[in-house]
Design a protein around this motif. Sequence first.
Motif, PDB file in Angstrom:
ATOM      1  N   UNK A 102       3.223   5.675  -2.687  1.00  0.00           N
ATOM      2  CA  UNK A 102       4.141   6.650  -3.191  1.00  0.00           C
ATOM      3  C   UNK A 102       4.048   7.220  -4.752  1.00  0.00           C
ATOM      4  N   UNK A 103       3.965   5.786  -5.335  1.00  0.00           N
ATOM      5  CA  UNK A 103       4.055   5.839  -6.469  1.00  0.00           C
ATOM      6  C   UNK A 103       3.727   6.862  -7.757  1.00  0.00           C
ATOM      7  N   UNK A 104       3.338   7.838  -7.972  1.00  0.00           N
ATOM      8  CA  UNK A 104       3.156   9.034  -7.821  1.00  0.00           C
ATOM      9  C   UNK A 104       3.663  10.577  -8.246  1.00  0.00           C
ATOM     10  N   UNK A 105       4.604  11.096  -8.963  1.00  0.00           N
ATOM     11  CA  UNK A 105       4.467  11.867  -8.732  1.00  0.00           C
ATOM     12  C   UNK A 105       4.617  13.073  -7.715  1.00  0.00           C
TER      13      UNK A 105
ATOM     14  N   UNK B 213       0.945  -1.395   0.200  1.00  0.00           N
ATOM     15  CA  UNK B 213       0.028   0.007   0.260  1.00  0.00           C
ATOM     16  C   UNK B 213       0.852   1.352   0.485  1.00  0.00           C
TER      17      UNK B 213
ATOM     18  N   UNK C 203       5.166  11.905  -4.721  1.00  0.00           N
ATOM     19  CA  UNK C 203       6.010  12.419  -3.560  1.00  0.00           C
ATOM     20  C   UNK C 203       7.105  13.769  -3.636  1.00  0.00           C
TER      21      UNK C 203
ATOM     22  N   UNK D 240      12.609   7.361  -1.663  1.00  0.00           N
ATOM     23  CA  UNK D 240      11.849   8.351  -1.744  1.00  0.00           C
ATOM     24  C   UNK D 240      12.096   9.292  -2.422  1.00  0.00           C
TER      25      UNK D 240
ATOM     26  N   UNK E  54       3.573   1.537  -0.928  1.00  0.00           N
ATOM     27  CA  UNK E  54       4.308   1.549  -2.801  1.00  0.00           C
ATOM     28  C   UNK E  54       3.554   2.146  -3.620  1.00  0.00           C
ATOM     29  N   UNK E  55       2.358   1.403  -3.194  1.00  0.00           N
ATOM     30  CA  UNK E  55       1.519   2.291  -4.348  1.00  0.00           C
ATOM     31  C   UNK E  55       1.141   3.221  -4.211  1.00  0.00           C
TER      32      UNK E  55
END
Lengths: 105, 105
Positions: free
Chosen positions: A25-28, A20, A31, A102, A22-23
């Motif tokens: 945080x995986x958005x610019x 959850x 981040x 990150x 990673x998912x």
Amino acid sequence: MSNHVREIPHPPADRLELAAILRTCGEPVRLAMIRTLAEAGTELKSGAVTGAVGLPTSTCSYHLKLLREAGVTRTRAAGTERYISLRRDDLEARFPGLVDVLLRG
Amino acid sequence: MSNHVREIPHPPADRLELAAILRTCGEPVRLAMIRTLAEAGTELKSGAVTGAVGLPTSTCSYHLKLLREAGVTRTRAAGTERYISLRRDDLEARFPGLVDVLLRG
């Protein structure tokens, strides 16, 4: 005058889930929010986070909600103000090295 | 008999994007695939990856496609067989510490 503070839910540190996080945080934009909070090294008014990423307040509120729900950030209410901080110690304890990844990426 | 090998596209190492990689890795099945490949330490037949996660082939093919497109894994075609490997060196060079986080988490 009431001292009532509306409770804002946060997952406890021992319930943080890597997938959850990673998912989420995986958005610019998210981040960028994480990096803004890490650079600050302290809690920031939500408006300061919003200002740093330069997007509409409603969009930022949505991203901040996702970050809080995943356990990446903490939101503290004081009156109508919201203060946001990175849960750096919780993240580091649970997933050593993740925050560095990150921030560096 | 033809020696033609269908080209399978992979993003080059210097074009890997952290947000896309985090988003792609932030899914329990894909995390399990990454761990299976890391433990193997070498390329595995796609069927071995599928067997390890215990889901239908079509579902696994979908997840393996997303991992390849994000640059997390490499797929090599040999005849009708597909061999999958973790792009561990590429990931480590570009995002130091990330693979350790994925494997430990």
